[in-house]
Design an enzyme around this catalytic site. Structure first.
Site, short mmCIF file in Angstrom:
data_model
loop_
_atom_site.label_atom_id
_atom_site.label_comp_id
_atom_site.label_asym_id
_atom_site.label_seq_id
_atom_site.Cartn_x
_atom_site.Cartn_y
_atom_site.Cartn_z
N LYS A 133 -0.88 -14.81 -4.10
CA LYS A 133 -0.49 -15.47 -2.30
C LYS A 133 -0.83 -17.25 -2.72
O LYS A 133 -1.45 -17.45 -3.16
CB LYS A 133 -1.75 -14.16 -1.49
CG LYS A 133 -1.53 -13.24 -1.45
CD LYS A 133 -2.16 -12.57 -0.32
CE LYS A 133 -2.05 -10.77 -0.69
NZ LYS A 133 -3.06 -10.31 0.85
N GLU A 180 -7.79 -3.47 -3.26
CA GLU A 180 -8.14 -2.91 -2.01
C GLU A 180 -8.22 -1.28 -1.84
O GLU A 180 -7.75 -0.63 -1.11
CB GLU A 180 -7.48 -3.45 -1.13
CG GLU A 180 -7.61 -4.79 -0.33
CD GLU A 180 -7.34 -5.49 0.72
OE1 GLU A 180 -5.82 -4.88 1.30
OE2 GLU A 180 -7.58 -6.36 1.42
N ASN A 186 0.69 -1.71 0.42
CA ASN A 186 -0.05 -0.37 -0.27
C ASN A 186 1.21 1.04 -0.16
O ASN A 186 1.50 1.57 0.95
CB ASN A 186 -0.77 -0.17 1.00
CG ASN A 186 -2.13 -1.60 1.08
OD1 ASN A 186 -2.26 -1.16 0.09
ND2 ASN A 186 -2.35 -1.45 1.94
N GLU A 214 -0.55 -12.64 10.79
CA GLU A 214 -1.75 -11.32 10.88
C GLU A 214 -3.04 -12.36 11.30
O GLU A 214 -3.73 -12.34 11.77
CB GLU A 214 -1.59 -11.27 9.51
CG GLU A 214 -2.98 -9.68 9.04
CD GLU A 214 -3.34 -9.64 7.59
OE1 GLU A 214 -2.62 -9.71 6.59
OE2 GLU A 214 -4.58 -9.22 7.44
N ASP A 267 -6.71 -15.22 1.24
CA ASP A 267 -6.00 -14.41 1.99
C ASP A 267 -4.90 -14.86 3.23
O ASP A 267 -5.57 -14.40 4.47
CB ASP A 267 -7.21 -13.08 2.20
CG ASP A 267 -5.66 -11.77 3.26
OD1 ASP A 267 -4.81 -11.96 2.74
OD2 ASP A 267 -6.44 -10.54 3.20
N GLU A 272 3.75 -15.71 -2.91
CA GLU A 272 4.33 -14.44 -1.52
C GLU A 272 2.90 -15.40 -0.60
O GLU A 272 2.18 -15.93 -0.40
CB GLU A 272 2.75 -13.67 -1.93
CG GLU A 272 2.83 -12.58 -1.02
CD GLU A 272 2.13 -11.32 -1.43
OE1 GLU A 272 1.77 -10.81 -2.25
OE2 GLU A 272 1.74 -10.45 -0.27
O1 GCW Z 1 -3.93 -9.58 4.28
C1 GCW Z 1 -4.18 -8.71 3.94
C2 GCW Z 1 -3.92 -7.64 5.03
C3 GCW Z 1 -3.70 -6.01 4.32
C4 GCW Z 1 -2.61 -6.08 2.90
C5 GCW Z 1 -3.46 -6.81 1.74
C6 GCW Z 1 -2.32 -7.42 1.24
C7 GCW Z 1 -1.06 -4.63 2.38
O2 GCW Z 1 -4.85 -7.59 5.54
O3 GCW Z 1 -3.54 -5.22 5.07
O4 GCW Z 1 -2.39 -5.10 2.84
O5 GCW Z 1 -3.66 -8.00 3.01
O6 GCW Z 1 -1.76 -8.40 0.66
O7 GCW Z 1 -2.61 -6.10 -0.70
#
Ligand code: GCW
Length: 706
Positions: free
Chosen positions: A369, A300, A219, A402, A374, A396
């Site tokens: 990912k 996002e 971000n 998290e 996520d 990734e």
């Molecule tokens: O897992 C989510 C997170 C965001 C993150 C996003 C991403 C950097 O909650 O905080 O932003 O993924 O991977 O871009």
């Protein structure tokens, strides 16, 4: 004998007998404790007494290597090596051999032999100085693991070309999803103040083969691309270079507008293209080996090419053209989903990127990912692995926990990384094969770092094992999670066989325990809004449906789970038929993914004969019992490991146990409002009622860093 004498004797005995390591975690896995095995101590003393290094004292990498050998010798075998100019005099020989055809540019070959004078010799060969440095760290690892020198024969090259940490670190030193203090990068005092920590960070990464770092959050903040900040980035790059580490930056797509005063960031606009070219030229004039850009676009709320009706490929290629003359790359993230889309969030990345296969420039990689949602405690592998045969892809992983209890829960991620890598994308190919397969000469893996300025770097004393495991797997994805855990424990906690086995057991069970007490049987994304700590399966108040837990578990009076087969979102169709066959039938589907792919009735028969409801209760409680077991195992080694570390972990495990119960009780009480079924006989009674759990609120939970 008086009681006091006995006590003194016990204490003395414990002191002598204590093979544990006393440290605060700062040294990571490079504590280089004294070799306890007397025989090996002597052998290594002899070996390390005379060392030959390539004769280029000007080279910074060789200087680092030399310093490392001095430090390690002093600590492990209590002597300083003598460096000689004649190979024949030396017992450890580091040499460049460009013709060594068993290894690649970063690899090394380490062989023990007996020379003409009947002396044991260890020869470390590499094609580059960095290869020698990696070889040096490998040798020191083997010594730390107390391997007999006669057993040392290892030829190794990294399987992946890009082994990169992604820091989600902000300009103000907050770290998005960071749980170990603030960012280690102090942008305010850079470039003039070069914190020793930058060097220690580079050294730690080099010791496990990591060769790149993205120092800024995906971000992204366009300010990082201004000259003032680029000069700061250059200072870091200069420190990291001799350790074989390239610096990358995240590029904010709208930077041409924000810092370039252009009216648009449209990737097909000539001024925009030119702006990025100039920017790349500027960066490379400061940092000639700059790695390239990592981009999160149209995800996002981040800007991207779609703001101008252009595709991800058009956006990525425009930036790729800018860095291509400098041999730079663009890493474009596939983590995209939109709430304006009615499509199942799990499907969106594939839907967008599959049609773009082969449309990216040669120096673009798509970073995917591990799973389609996520970084959940458990996800099936992302369907894009294996679906982009003409595009270099990067894995990734998220090292920072998290969704995995953050820096409070002990969760060793080795088994999770391996579960994904070892998943079959079809009958004959695994994710690991896809990731290892170089396309346009590129392959790679990224890990979202869990590093901050805490004294032990990663918060939880065990969290650094995940950084270590990531690096070791990035080098060799075929290593086993247990071997990596074993190595790490020996280098950090203890050499005592029994204690080692206990700690290894704790680590190896921790992943499955966490999945069980958080999201068993394929449940996902049912954690607290925003901060993602603790359970909140009832969450339904966020403006975006796809951020709300109820979107993911879909409980109702009939059952629970997300129907992703043909009768539902059909996300399963994004996998190869071979995989679909394994998961598409709820009665045969691997039960760890059951509720990921199926909405099943509360009475659904599980393979062991239990009803789904009972099995859910059983699994949650298994998780809690697992943590209780980790707790008692930890207590059993109390007197045999360093007291400070013991106590830290003990306190955290106590929280983890409370949290596991909280997860179990809050989730089951909530799901019970749909299942309307009683808990199994003798099931532990929840401490509180559902309204209590629902009233809990954590506005200042960490990691939301902006
Ligand atoms: O897992 C989510 C997170 C965001 C993150 C996003 C991403 C950097 O909650 O905080 O932003 O993924 O991977 O871009």
């Amino acid at each position: 004998m008086t009681k006091i004498r006995v006590l003194v004797l016990i204490l003395v005995f414990q002191f002598i007998n204590n093979t544990s390591k006393a440290n605060n975690g700062y040294e990571l896995w490079m504590g280089y404790e004294k070799i306890t095995n007397k025989n090996l101590f002597v052998k290594y003393q002899t070996l390390f007494s005379v060392i030959y290094l390539p004769q280029n004292s000007q080279d910074e990498t060789i200087a680092i290597l030399k310093k490392e050998l001095q430090l390690a010798s002093k600590k492990m075998i209590e002597q300083s090596p003598r460096f000689v100019n004649q190979v024949s005099e030396a017992q450890i020989i580091f040499e460049i051999n460009k013709a060594q055809n068993k290894i690649n540019e970063e690899g090394y070959d380490i062989q023990t032999s007996i020379n003409a004078q009947q002396k044991t010799q260890i020869k470390i060969q590499a094609k580059t100085n960095i290869g020698l440095l990696y070889g040096c760290f490998e040798l020191l690892r083997l010594v730390q693991l107390q391997i007999d020198p006669s057993q040392i024969h290892t030829t190794s090259s990294p399987a992946l070309s890009l082994r990169i940490l992604n820091h989600w670190d902000n300009i103000n030193r907050s770290v998005e999803r960071g749980y170990a203090g603030i960012s280690i990068f102090n942008w305010h005092t850079l470039p003039d103040y070069k914190d020793k920590r930058y060097t220690d960070y580079a050294r730690a990464n080099a010791s496990i083969g990591i060769n790149g770092t993205v120092v800024t959050n995906v971000n992204a903040n366009a300010l990082f691309l201004t000259h003032d900040y680029l000069v700061k980035v250059k200072a870091l790059a200069d420190i990291f270079r001799p350790y074989g580490i390239k610096v990358y930056l995240t590029a904010r797509f709208s930077a041409p507008i924000e810092i370039g005063k252009l009216k648009t960031a449209d990737p097909l606009n000539e001024e925009v293209k030119n702006w990025w070219k100039q920017k790349a030229n500027e960066i490379y004039s400061l940092i000639p080996d700059f790695g390239g850009f990592l981009v999160k676009a149209n995800s996002e709320g981040q800007p991207g090419p779609q703001n101008y009706n252009r595709s991800h490929a058009e956006g990525a290629n425009m930036m790729a053209e800018a860095v291509a003359p400098h041999k730079g790359i663009v890493i474009w993230r596939a983590f995209v989903y939109s709430n304006e889309q009615p499509e199942d969030r799990a499907k969106q990345a594939y839907s967008e990127f599959k049609p773009l296969d082969g449309k990216f420039n040669k120096n673009v990689l798509v970073q995917i990912k591990n799973g389609p949602i996520d970084f959940q405690p458990r996800e099936p592998f992302h369907p894009l692995f294996g679906a982009l045969p003409n595009t270099p892809v990067m894995m990734e992983f998220q090292i920072t926990q998290e969704y995995l209890g953050q820096a409070t829960h002990l969760v060793y991620q080795g088994p999770m990384f391996k579960e994904i890598l070892e998943s079959n994308v079809d009958a004959s190919k695994k994710v690991i094969d896809v990731v290892e397969n170089k396309i346009n000469g590129l392959s790679g893996i990224s890990g979202v770092a869990n590093i901050g300025n805490d004294i032990n770097w990663c918060g939880h004393p065990f969290a650094q094992a995940n950084w270590y495991a990531f690096g070791r797997l990035a080098w060799n994805p075929r290593l086993s999670a247990s071997q990596i855990a074993n190595e790490w424990i020996q280098q950090t906690w203890t050499q005592d066989k029994n204690v080692l086995a206990t700690i290894q057991d704790i680590m190896m069970s921790s992943y499955e325990n966490m999945v069980n007490y958080m999201t068993p049987l394929g449940l996902h994304h049912i954690m607290g809004n925003g901060h993602h700590y603790g359970p909140m399966p009832w969450g339904n108040t966020l403006s975006r449906a796809d951020w709300n837990p109820v979107y993911y578990h879909r409980s109702d009076s009939l059952g629970i789970g997300f129907n992703r087969v043909a009768t539902g979102s059909n996300a399963i169709s994004q996998y190869e038929a071979w995989v679909q066959n394994k998961w598409s039938d709820s009665s045969t589907c691997n039960e760890k993914y059951l509720l990921w792919f199926h909405h099943v009735s509360w009475n659904h028969r599980m393979k062991n004969g239990n009803s789904l409801w009972n099995e859910l209760c059983y699994k949650y409680n298994e998780g809690v019992k697992g943590v209780a077991q980790m707790n008692s195992q930890w207590k059993s080694v109390a007197t045999q490991i360093n007291a400070e570390g013991y106590d830290q972990v003990k306190q955290l495990l106590d929280i983890q146990l409370k949290d596991a119960e909280w997860w179990r009780d809050a989730c089951l009480l909530y799901f019970q409002t749909f299942s309307k079924q009683p808990f199994p006989l003798h099931y532990p009674k929840a401490k509180f009622d559902l309204p209590y759990y629902q009233s809990l609120n954590f506005p200042y939970a960490p990691g939301n860093g902006k």
